[in-house]
Design a protein around this motif. Structure first.
Motif, PDB file in Angstrom:
ATOM      1  N   ASN A 121       0.846  -1.189   0.000  1.00 51.44           N
ATOM      2  CA  ASN A 121       0.000   0.000   0.000  1.00 51.44           C
ATOM      3  C   ASN A 121       0.883   1.241   0.000  1.00 51.44           C
ATOM      4  O   ASN A 121       1.487   1.590   1.016  1.00 51.44           O
ATOM      5  CB  ASN A 121      -0.929   0.004   1.221  1.00 51.44           C
ATOM      6  CG  ASN A 121      -1.834   1.229   1.255  1.00 51.44           C
ATOM      7  OD1 ASN A 121      -1.766   2.096   0.380  1.00 51.44           O
ATOM      8  ND2 ASN A 121      -2.688   1.311   2.261  1.00 51.44           N
ATOM      9  N   LEU A 122       0.949   1.907  -1.153  1.00 47.99           N
ATOM     10  CA  LEU A 122       1.714   3.152  -1.309  1.00 47.99           C
ATOM     11  C   LEU A 122       0.779   4.282  -1.734  1.00 47.99           C
ATOM     12  O   LEU A 122       1.203   5.228  -2.403  1.00 47.99           O
ATOM     13  CB  LEU A 122       2.832   2.966  -2.330  1.00 47.99           C
ATOM     14  CG  LEU A 122       3.874   1.886  -2.014  1.00 47.99           C
ATOM     15  CD1 LEU A 122       4.875   1.748  -3.158  1.00 47.99           C
ATOM     16  CD2 LEU A 122       4.600   2.186  -0.711  1.00 47.99           C
ATOM     17  N   SER A 123      -0.485   4.183  -1.355  1.00 43.71           N
ATOM     18  CA  SER A 123      -1.490   5.150  -1.812  1.00 43.71           C
ATOM     19  C   SER A 123      -1.277   6.524  -1.186  1.00 43.71           C
ATOM     20  O   SER A 123      -0.619   6.670  -0.152  1.00 43.71           O
ATOM     21  CB  SER A 123      -2.888   4.638  -1.464  1.00 43.71           C
ATOM     22  OG  SER A 123      -3.034   4.512  -0.057  1.00 43.71           O
ATOM     23  N   ASP A 124      -1.865   7.532  -1.852  1.00 41.78           N
ATOM     24  CA  ASP A 124      -1.862   8.906  -1.339  1.00 41.78           C
ATOM     25  C   ASP A 124      -0.448   9.406  -1.050  1.00 41.78           C
ATOM     26  O   ASP A 124      -0.162   9.943   0.024  1.00 41.78           O
ATOM     27  CB  ASP A 124      -2.732   9.011  -0.080  1.00 41.78           C
ATOM     28  CG  ASP A 124      -4.192   8.680  -0.363  1.00 41.78           C
ATOM     29  OD1 ASP A 124      -4.869   9.510  -0.994  1.00 41.78           O
ATOM     30  OD2 ASP A 124      -4.625   7.588   0.010  1.00 41.78           O
ATOM     31  N   ASN A 125       0.417   9.212  -2.024  1.00 38.30           N
ATOM     32  CA  ASN A 125       1.772   9.736  -1.953  1.00 38.30           C
ATOM     33  C   ASN A 125       2.053  10.567  -3.199  1.00 38.30           C
ATOM     34  O   ASN A 125       1.121  11.018  -3.864  1.00 38.30           O
ATOM     35  CB  ASN A 125       2.778   8.590  -1.783  1.00 38.30           C
ATOM     36  CG  ASN A 125       2.837   8.074  -0.354  1.00 38.30           C
ATOM     37  OD1 ASN A 125       3.210   8.799   0.556  1.00 38.30           O
ATOM     38  ND2 ASN A 125       2.462   6.815  -0.158  1.00 38.30           N
TER      39      ASN A 125
END
Length: 332
Positions: free
Chosen positions: A39-43
């Protein structure tokens, strides 16, 4: 470390969403061969999907949503990662077509690629995903007609294709989608009448078809559609008496029917039975008899939002006679 989960000496979960990471994805990820959740979301990641990801053969969840990834979605995403259950790529800058080999992700349950710049039609391989529960495609540039193959997605619960360029008629396949709760096709180019299976869907809770060119009558089978809570059909070419049909759907909480093609006359007296109704929008629907409308709707005790512009022409606000009409929960 925060966001890192290990089993023994192996990293199995890497959850670093909303941590303001930026640049390219580090190629050393390839060493995490036991990784199951990424999960590397919202970066602030940029560039295309790196080949590094396609070496993580145990990966089950990939969430790269809300970054700045661009270019085509790599066709190796399913052929290299056969155990994927969740793919979230929404809110990026991906372009080109949806990969044609998505059927290789045979365990896929969730696919969200909304809010990108994807174009073309839906590949037939999507209809092979028998475990798919969530399919989010909204806010792209997808086009073409919906295939009857959609009826094969018998586990589908949520289906959103709004704000695209789909056209043609809605296929009569909703009788096979026995778990579908949410269907949104707002702002496309659909024509024709609503299929009978859609108007008799016992599982459907939310239906939004606003802003198409759909027409004909809307004869909801409310005795079958026992779970329907929200229906939005405005800015199409439907005929009344759609309001009479809706008044029998007693679990309705939201109704949106604004359209200058409708000439609905008076609000039916049976609307008094809609005790769950909280939001009602009927702009441009040719309503008349404001006094009766307010009296009927005042019985909808939970009504909080009432939108009725461009109706009741040349009428005056009625004067109270006897007991005042009270909207106890009205906010808008």
């Amino acid at each position: 470390w925060s966001g890192v989960t290990c089993v023994g000496t192996s990293v199995v979960r890497l959850e670093l969403g909303s941590t303001r990471l930026m640049g390219k994805i580090c190629e050393s990820l390839v060493g995490l061969d036991q990784l199951r959740v990424l999960n590397l979301s919202d970066n602030l990641f940029t560039g295309s999907l790196p080949n590094t990801l396609f070496h993580l053969q145990n990966l089950e969840v990939m969430d790269l949503s809300n970054n700045h990834f661009e270019g085509p979605i790599n066709t190796a995403i399913c052929s290299s990662l056969p155990q994927l259950r969740v793919i979230k790529l929404s809110g990026n800058l991906f372009s080109g077509k949806i990969p044609g080999n998505l059927g290789n992700c045979s365990s896929l349950q969730h696919l969200s690629i909304n809010e990108n710049n994807l174009s073309g039609s839906l590949p037939g391989s999507i209809f092979q995903l028998q475990y798919l529960r969530v399919l989010l495609l909204q806010e792209n540039k997808l086009s073409g007609q919906l295939s009857k193959g959609l009826g094969k997605l018998s586990n589908l619960v949520e289906f959103d294709i709004s704000n695209n360029e789909f056209s043609g008629i809605l296929p009569n396949i909703f009788g096979s989608l026995t778990r579908l709760k949410f269907f949104c096709a707002e702002a496309n180019r659909f024509t024709g009448q609503l299929p009978a299976s859609l108007l008799n869907s016992p599982s459907l809770q939310i239906l939004n078809l606003r802003g198409n060119s759909l027409g004909g009558s809307v004869n909801l089978n409310c005795s079958a559609m026992k779970n329907l809570t929200t229906i939005v059909l405005g800015y199409n070419q439907f005929h009344c008496p759609v309001l009479v049909s809706l008044s029998n759907c007693l679990r309705l909480e939201g109704i949106g029917l604004g359209s200058d093609h409708l000439h609905c006359g008076e609000i039916p007296v049976n609307f008094k039975k809609l005790q769950s109704l909280t939001q009602l929008s009927l702009s441009y629907t040719g309503l008349h008899n404001l006094s009766s409308a307010l009296e009927v709707l005042s019985h909808c005790r939970n009504l909080s939002t009432l939108v009725l512009p461009w109706n009741f022409h040349n009428e005056q606000m009625p004067q109270p006679q006897g007991q005042n009409i009270v909207f106890s929960n009205l906010k808008v």
